[in-house]
Write a protein that holds these residues in place. Sequence first.
Motif, short mmCIF file in Angstrom:
data_model
loop_
_atom_site.label_atom_id
_atom_site.label_comp_id
_atom_site.label_asym_id
_atom_site.label_seq_id
_atom_site.Cartn_x
_atom_site.Cartn_y
_atom_site.Cartn_z
N THR A 1 11.05 10.65 0.36
CA THR A 1 9.78 9.92 0.32
C THR A 1 8.67 10.81 0.85
O THR A 1 8.88 11.59 1.78
CB THR A 1 9.85 8.62 1.13
N PRO A 2 7.48 10.74 0.27
CA PRO A 2 6.40 11.67 0.63
C PRO A 2 6.05 11.72 2.11
O PRO A 2 5.86 12.80 2.67
CB PRO A 2 5.21 11.15 -0.20
N LYS A 3 5.97 10.56 2.77
CA LYS A 3 5.55 10.56 4.18
C LYS A 3 6.60 11.20 5.07
O LYS A 3 6.27 11.98 5.98
CB LYS A 3 5.26 9.13 4.64
N VAL A 4 7.86 10.89 4.84
CA VAL A 4 8.93 11.50 5.63
C VAL A 4 8.94 13.01 5.41
O VAL A 4 9.04 13.80 6.36
CB VAL A 4 10.30 10.89 5.28
N VAL B 1 0.84 -1.20 0.00
CA VAL B 1 0.00 0.00 0.00
C VAL B 1 0.87 1.25 0.00
O VAL B 1 0.63 2.20 -0.76
CB VAL B 1 -0.95 0.01 1.22
N ASN B 2 1.89 1.26 0.86
CA ASN B 2 2.76 2.43 0.97
C ASN B 2 3.50 2.71 -0.33
O ASN B 2 3.68 3.88 -0.72
CB ASN B 2 3.76 2.25 2.12
N GLU B 3 3.95 1.66 -0.99
CA GLU B 3 4.72 1.85 -2.22
C GLU B 3 3.89 2.48 -3.33
O GLU B 3 4.43 3.16 -4.21
CB GLU B 3 5.34 0.52 -2.66
N LYS B 4 2.58 2.27 -3.28
CA LYS B 4 1.71 2.92 -4.26
C LYS B 4 1.73 4.44 -4.11
O LYS B 4 1.44 5.18 -5.05
CB LYS B 4 0.27 2.42 -4.10
N HIS B 5 2.08 4.89 -2.91
CA HIS B 5 2.15 6.33 -2.63
C HIS B 5 3.58 6.84 -2.61
O HIS B 5 3.83 7.96 -2.17
CB HIS B 5 1.47 6.63 -1.29
N ASP C 1 6.15 5.55 -0.84
CA ASP C 1 6.84 5.36 0.44
C ASP C 1 7.42 3.95 0.53
O ASP C 1 6.70 2.96 0.38
CB ASP C 1 5.89 5.60 1.60
N ASP C 2 8.72 3.86 0.81
CA ASP C 2 9.39 2.56 0.80
C ASP C 2 9.55 1.98 2.20
O ASP C 2 10.67 1.76 2.67
CB ASP C 2 10.75 2.67 0.11
N HIS C 3 8.43 1.75 2.87
CA HIS C 3 8.50 1.06 4.17
C HIS C 3 7.24 0.21 4.34
O HIS C 3 6.24 0.42 3.68
CB HIS C 3 8.62 2.07 5.33
N GLY C 4 7.32 -0.77 5.26
CA GLY C 4 6.20 -1.66 5.45
C GLY C 4 5.72 -1.74 6.88
O GLY C 4 5.19 -2.77 7.31
N VAL C 5 5.91 -0.67 7.65
CA VAL C 5 5.50 -0.66 9.05
C VAL C 5 4.16 0.07 9.18
O VAL C 5 4.01 1.19 8.72
CB VAL C 5 6.56 0.03 9.94
N ASN C 6 3.21 -0.61 9.79
CA ASN C 6 1.92 0.01 10.07
C ASN C 6 2.14 1.24 10.95
O ASN C 6 2.81 1.18 11.98
CB ASN C 6 1.02 -1.01 10.77
N LEU C 7 1.55 2.37 10.59
CA LEU C 7 1.84 3.61 11.30
C LEU C 7 1.27 3.62 12.72
O LEU C 7 1.82 4.27 13.60
CB LEU C 7 1.31 4.80 10.50
N THR C 8 0.20 2.89 12.95
CA THR C 8 -0.33 2.78 14.31
C THR C 8 0.67 2.08 15.21
O THR C 8 0.91 2.50 16.36
CB THR C 8 -1.66 2.02 14.31
N LYS C 9 1.30 1.03 14.70
CA LYS C 9 2.32 0.32 15.47
C LYS C 9 3.57 1.19 15.66
O LYS C 9 4.21 1.16 16.71
CB LYS C 9 2.68 -1.00 14.78
N LEU C 10 3.89 1.96 14.64
CA LEU C 10 5.04 2.86 14.74
C LEU C 10 4.81 3.91 15.82
O LEU C 10 5.70 4.21 16.61
CB LEU C 10 5.28 3.53 13.39
N ARG C 11 3.61 4.43 15.87
CA ARG C 11 3.28 5.43 16.90
C ARG C 11 3.31 4.82 18.30
O ARG C 11 3.67 5.49 19.26
CB ARG C 11 1.90 6.03 16.61
N ALA C 12 2.95 3.54 18.40
CA ALA C 12 3.01 2.87 19.70
C ALA C 12 4.46 2.76 20.19
O ALA C 12 4.75 2.94 21.37
CB ALA C 12 2.37 1.49 19.61
N VAL C 13 5.37 2.47 19.27
CA VAL C 13 6.79 2.42 19.63
C VAL C 13 7.25 3.81 20.09
O VAL C 13 7.95 3.95 21.09
CB VAL C 13 7.64 1.95 18.43
N ALA C 14 6.83 4.83 19.36
CA ALA C 14 7.22 6.20 19.72
C ALA C 14 6.68 6.60 21.10
O ALA C 14 7.37 7.25 21.88
CB ALA C 14 6.71 7.18 18.65
N LYS C 15 5.46 6.19 21.38
CA LYS C 15 4.86 6.51 22.68
C LYS C 15 5.65 5.87 23.81
O LYS C 15 5.83 6.48 24.87
CB LYS C 15 3.41 6.04 22.70
N ARG C 16 6.14 4.66 23.58
CA ARG C 16 6.92 3.98 24.60
C ARG C 16 8.29 4.65 24.80
O ARG C 16 8.77 4.78 25.91
CB ARG C 16 7.12 2.51 24.20
N LEU C 17 8.90 5.06 23.71
CA LEU C 17 10.23 5.68 23.78
C LEU C 17 10.19 7.09 24.35
O LEU C 17 11.16 7.55 24.93
CB LEU C 17 10.85 5.72 22.37
#
Length: 214
Positions: free
Chosen positions: A82-85, A15-19, A21-37
């Motif tokens: 990349t667009p998202k970054v 899905v991300n590559e269609k836009h 973006d060259d990553h495969g991490v779900n952004l909700t999970k990424l935000r959870a990691v950030a919240k912990r850190l």
Amino acid sequence: MAELASLEDPGARAVNEKHGDDHGVNLTKLRAVAKRLRTQQELSRELWGTGDTAARLLALLICRPKAFERDELDVMLRDARTPKVHDWLVNYVVKKNPYAEELRVSWFADPDPVVASAGWALTTERVAKKPGGLDLVGLLDVIEAEMKDAPERLQWAMNHCLAQIGIEHAELRARARDIGERLEVLKDYPTSPGCTSPFAPAWIAEMVRRRQVT
């Protein structure tokens, strides 16, 4: 980095590559990691330095936006391809940094259209929140002359600025709509039911309607 690798999801990557973006991490999970850190500026810089897209997105979530120097942000923006970054860097970091206005002016007319799109994004922010000192008529002149043939990311940023001028400034609304109608940028962009079209005249009309209702 190992934890980010473990979060790789082939479906998310597709899905991300269609836009672009060259990553495969779900952004909700990424935000959870950030919240912990929580906020960790030095770790943020190290993650950014890896060049990995998922790591850079995480870096932008755990950094201190006001801690970056002007030149540091300029280098980061030019390296954010990349667009998202690019989007997160501008919206989550640069907009909150003391050098935001200096960078806006510097980037606005940059020959690199991706860098220029960041300048336009910051200008759109000012159109909405602090329009004093901006030449809004001049912005419409540039949009009218250049948006039609602008590269995609710059075109999107200019179109957003056009819509924001029409939404926020009633005295320029008719001209903003007219420019959008004549240029027809994003007129046929597919829009999901219930979502607002990015076509400027439709966008302006819908947002003005909503404000009148409320």
